[in-house]
Design a protein around this motif. Structure first.
Motif, PDB file in Angstrom:
ATOM      1  N   TYR A  64      36.052  80.220 -11.818  1.00 41.31           N
ATOM      2  CA  TYR A  64      35.220  79.553 -10.823  1.00 41.31           C
ATOM      3  C   TYR A  64      34.197  80.560 -10.300  1.00 41.31           C
ATOM      4  O   TYR A  64      34.237  81.749 -10.653  1.00 41.31           O
ATOM      5  N   GLN A  65      33.290  80.078  -9.434  1.00 40.99           N
ATOM      6  CA  GLN A  65      32.318  80.957  -8.789  1.00 40.99           C
ATOM      7  C   GLN A  65      32.344  80.709  -7.284  1.00 40.99           C
ATOM      8  O   GLN A  65      32.485  79.565  -6.829  1.00 40.99           O
ATOM      9  N   LEU A  66      32.227  81.824  -6.551  1.00 40.86           N
ATOM     10  CA  LEU A  66      32.103  81.730  -5.101  1.00 40.86           C
ATOM     11  C   LEU A  66      30.678  82.140  -4.744  1.00 40.86           C
ATOM     12  O   LEU A  66      30.269  83.280  -4.986  1.00 40.86           O
ATOM     13  N   GLN A  67      29.949  81.203  -4.143  1.00 44.28           N
ATOM     14  CA  GLN A  67      28.545  81.435  -3.769  1.00 44.28           C
ATOM     15  C   GLN A  67      28.486  81.581  -2.251  1.00 44.28           C
ATOM     16  O   GLN A  67      28.859  80.670  -1.515  1.00 44.28           O
ATOM     17  N   VAL A  68      28.055  82.768  -1.782  1.00 44.57           N
ATOM     18  CA  VAL A  68      28.031  83.058  -0.348  1.00 44.57           C
ATOM     19  C   VAL A  68      26.579  83.250   0.080  1.00 44.57           C
ATOM     20  O   VAL A  68      25.848  84.083  -0.489  1.00 44.57           O
ATOM     21  N   THR A  69      26.178  82.460   1.118  1.00 43.07           N
ATOM     22  CA  THR A  69      24.815  82.549   1.644  1.00 43.07           C
ATOM     23  C   THR A  69      24.856  83.246   2.992  1.00 43.07           C
ATOM     24  O   THR A  69      25.584  82.809   3.905  1.00 43.07           O
ATOM     25  N   ALA A  70      24.096  84.345   3.112  1.00 42.04           N
ATOM     26  CA  ALA A  70      24.054  85.107   4.349  1.00 42.04           C
ATOM     27  C   ALA A  70      23.142  84.424   5.356  1.00 42.04           C
ATOM     28  O   ALA A  70      22.328  83.555   4.992  1.00 42.04           O
ATOM     29  N   PRO A  71      23.237  84.805   6.649  1.00 38.86           N
ATOM     30  CA  PRO A  71      22.352  84.189   7.658  1.00 38.86           C
ATOM     31  C   PRO A  71      20.884  84.315   7.315  1.00 38.86           C
ATOM     32  O   PRO A  71      20.068  83.471   7.692  1.00 38.86           O
ATOM     33  N   GLY A  72      20.490  85.366   6.584  1.00 40.13           N
ATOM     34  CA  GLY A  72      19.087  85.529   6.192  1.00 40.13           C
ATOM     35  C   GLY A  72      18.750  84.788   4.936  1.00 40.13           C
ATOM     36  O   GLY A  72      17.726  85.070   4.305  1.00 40.13           O
ATOM     37  N   LYS A  73      19.606  83.869   4.490  1.00 34.83           N
ATOM     38  CA  LYS A  73      19.402  83.018   3.317  1.00 34.83           C
ATOM     39  C   LYS A  73      19.550  83.744   1.986  1.00 34.83           C
ATOM     40  O   LYS A  73      19.276  83.159   0.940  1.00 34.83           O
ATOM     41  N   LYS A  74      19.999  85.019   1.999  1.00 32.86           N
ATOM     42  CA  LYS A  74      20.228  85.729   0.744  1.00 32.86           C
ATOM     43  C   LYS A  74      21.567  85.281   0.177  1.00 32.86           C
ATOM     44  O   LYS A  74      22.576  85.227   0.882  1.00 32.86           O
ATOM     45  N   VAL A  75      21.559  84.975  -1.104  1.00 32.28           N
ATOM     46  CA  VAL A  75      22.740  84.398  -1.738  1.00 32.28           C
ATOM     47  C   VAL A  75      23.378  85.422  -2.683  1.00 32.28           C
ATOM     48  O   VAL A  75      22.675  86.077  -3.465  1.00 32.28           O
ATOM     49  N   ALA A  76      24.728  85.542  -2.595  1.00 34.58           N
ATOM     50  CA  ALA A  76      25.497  86.380  -3.527  1.00 34.58           C
ATOM     51  C   ALA A  76      26.498  85.492  -4.243  1.00 34.58           C
ATOM     52  O   ALA A  76      27.142  84.638  -3.619  1.00 34.58           O
ATOM     53  N   THR A  77      26.604  85.683  -5.557  1.00 32.60           N
ATOM     54  CA  THR A  77      27.539  84.877  -6.351  1.00 32.60           C
ATOM     55  C   THR A  77      28.512  85.816  -7.057  1.00 32.60           C
ATOM     56  O   THR A  77      28.101  86.820  -7.653  1.00 32.60           O
ATOM     57  N   MET A  78      29.786  85.476  -6.987  1.00 32.19           N
ATOM     58  CA  MET A  78      30.818  86.331  -7.596  1.00 32.19           C
ATOM     59  C   MET A  78      31.859  85.467  -8.296  1.00 32.19           C
ATOM     60  O   MET A  78      32.126  84.330  -7.873  1.00 32.19           O
ATOM     61  N   PRO A  79      32.449  85.972  -9.417  1.00 34.97           N
ATOM     62  CA  PRO A  79      33.453  85.194 -10.154  1.00 34.97           C
ATOM     63  C   PRO A  79      34.781  85.146  -9.389  1.00 34.97           C
ATOM     64  O   PRO A  79      35.142  86.071  -8.668  1.00 34.97           O
ATOM     65  N   VAL A  80      35.480  84.051  -9.559  1.00 35.33           N
ATOM     66  CA  VAL A  80      36.819  83.875  -8.992  1.00 35.33           C
ATOM     67  C   VAL A  80      37.715  83.318 -10.096  1.00 35.33           C
ATOM     68  O   VAL A  80      37.340  82.339 -10.767  1.00 35.33           O
ATOM     69  N   ILE A  81      38.863  83.917 -10.278  1.00 32.84           N
ATOM     70  CA  ILE A  81      39.831  83.427 -11.266  1.00 32.84           C
ATOM     71  C   ILE A  81      41.005  82.835 -10.498  1.00 32.84           C
ATOM     72  O   ILE A  81      41.630  83.510  -9.665  1.00 32.84           O
ATOM     73  N   ILE A  82      41.274  81.569 -10.765  1.00 31.30           N
ATOM     74  CA  ILE A  82      42.406  80.887 -10.126  1.00 31.30           C
ATOM     75  C   ILE A  82      43.571  80.884 -11.106  1.00 31.30           C
ATOM     76  O   ILE A  82      43.418  80.468 -12.266  1.00 31.30           O
ATOM     77  N   GLN A  83      44.740  81.354 -10.648  1.00 30.14           N
ATOM     78  CA  GLN A  83      45.931  81.384 -11.520  1.00 30.14           C
ATOM     79  C   GLN A  83      46.636  80.024 -11.508  1.00 30.14           C
ATOM     80  O   GLN A  83      46.706  79.372 -10.484  1.00 30.14           O
TER      81      GLN A  83
END
Length: 695
Positions: free
Chosen positions: A676-695
């Motif tokens: 899966y992917q976790l997409q995190v948007t900061a208050p300044g609208k900058k977006v970071a995306t990181m992989p997530v593995i669900i067991q």
């Protein structure tokens, strides 16, 4: 003078020296003193001069010789020695007695004065005693005499009961009139002779020694119950007793020829009425290995092996002696020697091999110093206390080989439990082999057990290796129990009515991975290092420690993670903001029994970094995503979890204060395992995306 008393005490500090004629009408007490005859013409003395006819220490310092006269025994309780004289003769008058009691045994010191003087000798017979305490046990014994007479007339006291003297000698077909053997309830053999320990079937004709003048004394294996009181036939009865024999005292060089066949053992008796030092005797084609009998092991004694193969005069002893066996063989004690190669073999005793080390317990242990494994077998008394039954010893070094050779010690069969190492169809008391590697096995063999509880005490010394653990394999219960690789472990087991529980090959010592590390990783994520590892076969693990090093050799613990079987063997740990540089990491797992094993080593290089966020641990388990936020501005962040085709699964708001923190995001749906992917948007609208593995 009649009625007068002369008492000499403290033999080590005070000595009465007499050069002339000796007469006495009073009380002359030398039971705790020292007497020296140092005249220049022949002197005589009678045992009847003294209180109890006993002199503690007696020195012959008269070059013209000394004679014992009269019909009263002349009893020596301590040390008999020749002073600084040559060619002096002590004529015993057949009255000299070397006493043995519960506190001391008389000895004849080096008659050559450490080889400096010679020609000193004895004339006439000597009566030799050896005291045995009330302890039912087999013994390896001898009488240090020539022409000592039959077993019946000596150790059996002529078939007569005298309190505290003699013992029973029994066997099948016992008939005192025809073969001298004592009739007992079971008629078991209680005396064996020679290197093969052959049963003695006639004590009327079997003598304690020959009469050739060289190495006449024989080695025997004797079961001592106590004296000849009838109740000693029955357990647990035992009494003190003294075995007495009379013959010519053996002195000077004594040469014992032994088996000329490589690896064979030969039984040899100490030829002297004195302890001898095994470090001094002369061996020809013989290993520096000796097998003796410790009467206090198990129920009726057991064999122990003494070794000094590197010739440094320090012995390893297997099993550890209870009675105190050391490198001193006592007066009246027999022992086995082992031929090294095919060819002439001999053991030679010299007068200066004698020692004053009078060990009343007969034995004393020494501790090993190399990489080793000692297993002691214990039994339990009804009160719950334990006692040593037998033991084995393994020593490891790259210079040893896997063959059974002179470096290994064969196991002698005990009367009760016999416990050893089994290799190449041989049972060993001591095995020397290369260091154990992955999946190596030490095969244990335990014979002559009974239905009861037992305990192994396993003492390992310096056997630690990366991810290598030792286990007791119990094939009957199909269980593996880890043991310490540098320390002592206890393992209890029970022999029951099932014959399979008494299988002699029930137990092995197996070396295999404590745990299997399927992966170890260290990843730099901005200012941090995320260390992750995956393990298999996690059973019995209590804790993981993360260790760090700057050079790859010297590691220090940085943190720990408790074992959690719910995680499926996946673990992570964060080394938060270490200084810039290169680092090495490894994982140490610790079992519930405090056994540890290491992973492989991984290396990372940490450069200057910028603030970041990431999921840790990853893979995720337990429906909780842990979002690590490092050095980020405070505010409300939006976290969106997407599947692998970009579809929104859930959305969460994350309130973050300024700095570094871990935020927990619950997974509100039951999701299939996968990426899966976790997409995190900061208050300044900058977006970071990181992989997530669900067991």
């Amino acid at each position: 003078e009649a009625g007068a008393t002369l008492t000499i005490t403290n033999a080590s500090a005070t000595k009465m020296r007499i050069a002339g004629t000796i007469t006495n009408s009073g009380n002359w007490d030398v039971r705790n003193g020292s007497l020296e005859l140092n005249g220049s013409t022949a002197q005589s003395i009678s045992g009847g001069l003294f209180v109890s006819n006993i002199v503690k220490d007696f020195t012959i310092a008269n070059p013209a010789g000394v004679s014992l006269t009269g019909s009263v025994p002349f009893n020596i309780a301590g040390e008999l020695l020749f002073g600084n004289v040559n060619n002096s003769v002590l004529n015993t008058g057949n009255n000299l007695v070397l006493l043995s009691t519960d506190t001391s045994t008389a000895r004849v010191a080096d008659i050559t004065n450490n080889g400096v003087n010679s020609g000193n000798a004895f004339s006439g017979s000597v009566t030799y005693q050896r005291y045995y305490p009330a302890w039912r046990s087999w013994r390896l014994v001898t009488a240090p005499l020539s022409g000592a007479g039959s077993v019946f007339n000596t150790w059996q006291n002529g078939g007569v009961y005298t309190a505290g003297r003699g013992t029973y000698v029994t066997g099948p077909g016992a008939n005192p009139a025809t073969n001298g053997l004592d009739v007992s309830p079971l008629n078991n053999t209680s005396l064996r002779v020679g290197s093969l320990l052959s049963p003695v079937t006639n004590t009327l004709t079997t003598t304690l020694s020959t009469n050739t003048g060289n190495a006449d004394n024989k080695g025997f294996f004797l079961f001592v119950r106590g004296d000849r009181v009838n109740t000693n036939f029955y357990l647990p009865n035992a009494t003190n007793t003294t075995l007495v024999s009379t013959g010519t005292l053996q002195t000077g060089v004594q040469n014992f020829p032994v088996s000329a066949v490589a690896m064979e053992f030969s039984l040899v008796g100490n030829p002297y009425a004195s302890p001898v030092d095994l470090n001094k005797i002369t061996r020809t084609n013989l290993a520096k290995r000796f097998v003796t009998w410790d009467p206090k092991i198990n129920e009726v004694g057991g064999y122990i092996t003494l070794e000094d193969l590197d010739e440094n005069n320090t012995y390893s002893i297997t099993p550890a002696s209870v009675g105190g066996q050391d490198n001193h063989i006592q007066s009246g004690q027999a022992f086995f020697v082992q031929t090294e190669n095919n060819g002439v073999a001999e053991v030679q005793f010299n007068e200066n091999d004698k020692t004053a080390a009078n060990n009343l317990g007969l034995f004393r242990p020494l501790a090993p110093t190399n990489k080793s494994l000692r297993v002691s077998l214990y039994k339990f008394r009804p009160d719950g206390s334990r006692f040593l039954a037998d033991g084995l010893y393994a020593e490891f070094d790259s210079t040893y080989n896997m063959a059974v050779d002179i470096e290994d010690a064969f196991k002698f069969t005990n009367i009760n439990e016999t416990f050893g190492l089994y290799r190449n169809n041989k049972m060993l008391a001591v095995e020397r082999r290369p260091l154990p590697g992955m999946y190596d096995t030490l095969y244990l063999k335990l014979n002559r057990t009974s239905r009861r509880s037992y305990q192994f005490e396993i003492a390992a010394l310096h056997l630690e290796q990366d991810n290598l653990a030792g286990y007791v394999q119990d094939k009957y219960l199909n269980e593996y129990t880890p043991i310490s690789m540098n320390g002592t472990s206890l393992f209890e087991f029970y022999i029951n009515e099932d014959a399979a529980s008494a299988d002699p090959m029930r137990f092995n010592l197996v070396f295999k991975p404590l745990i299997q590390y399927s992966s170890v990783n260290a990843e730099v994520i901005n200012k941090d290092v995320a260390v992750s590892w995956t393990v298999l076969n996690e059973q019995g693990i209590a804790l993981y420690e993360v260790e760090r090093s700057l050079d790859g050799s010297h590691f220090e613990k940085q943190g720990s993670v408790a074992a959690n079987y719910q995680l499926g063997g996946h673990y992570q740990w964060l080394d938060a903001a270490p200084a810039t540089g290169s680092y090495y990491y490894r994982i140490r797992c610790i079992s519930n029994k405090n056994v540890s094993a290491y992973s492989s080593i991984v290396k990372v290089k940490l450069n200057k970094s910028t603030p970041a966020m990431y999921v840790l641990p990853n893979p995720v388990s337990g429906n909780m995503i842990q979002l690590q936020m490092n050095g980020l501005a405070g505010g409300i962040y939006k976290a969106r979890l997407l599947n692998n085709v970009g579809q929104l699964i859930q959305e969460n708001l994350v309130v973050h204060t300024t700095g570094t923190a871990v935020q927990t995001i619950p997974v509100t749906r039951l999701l299939p395992a996968g990426s899966y992917q976790l997409q995190v948007t900061a208050p300044g609208k900058k977006v970071a995306t990181m992989p997530v593995i669900i067991q």
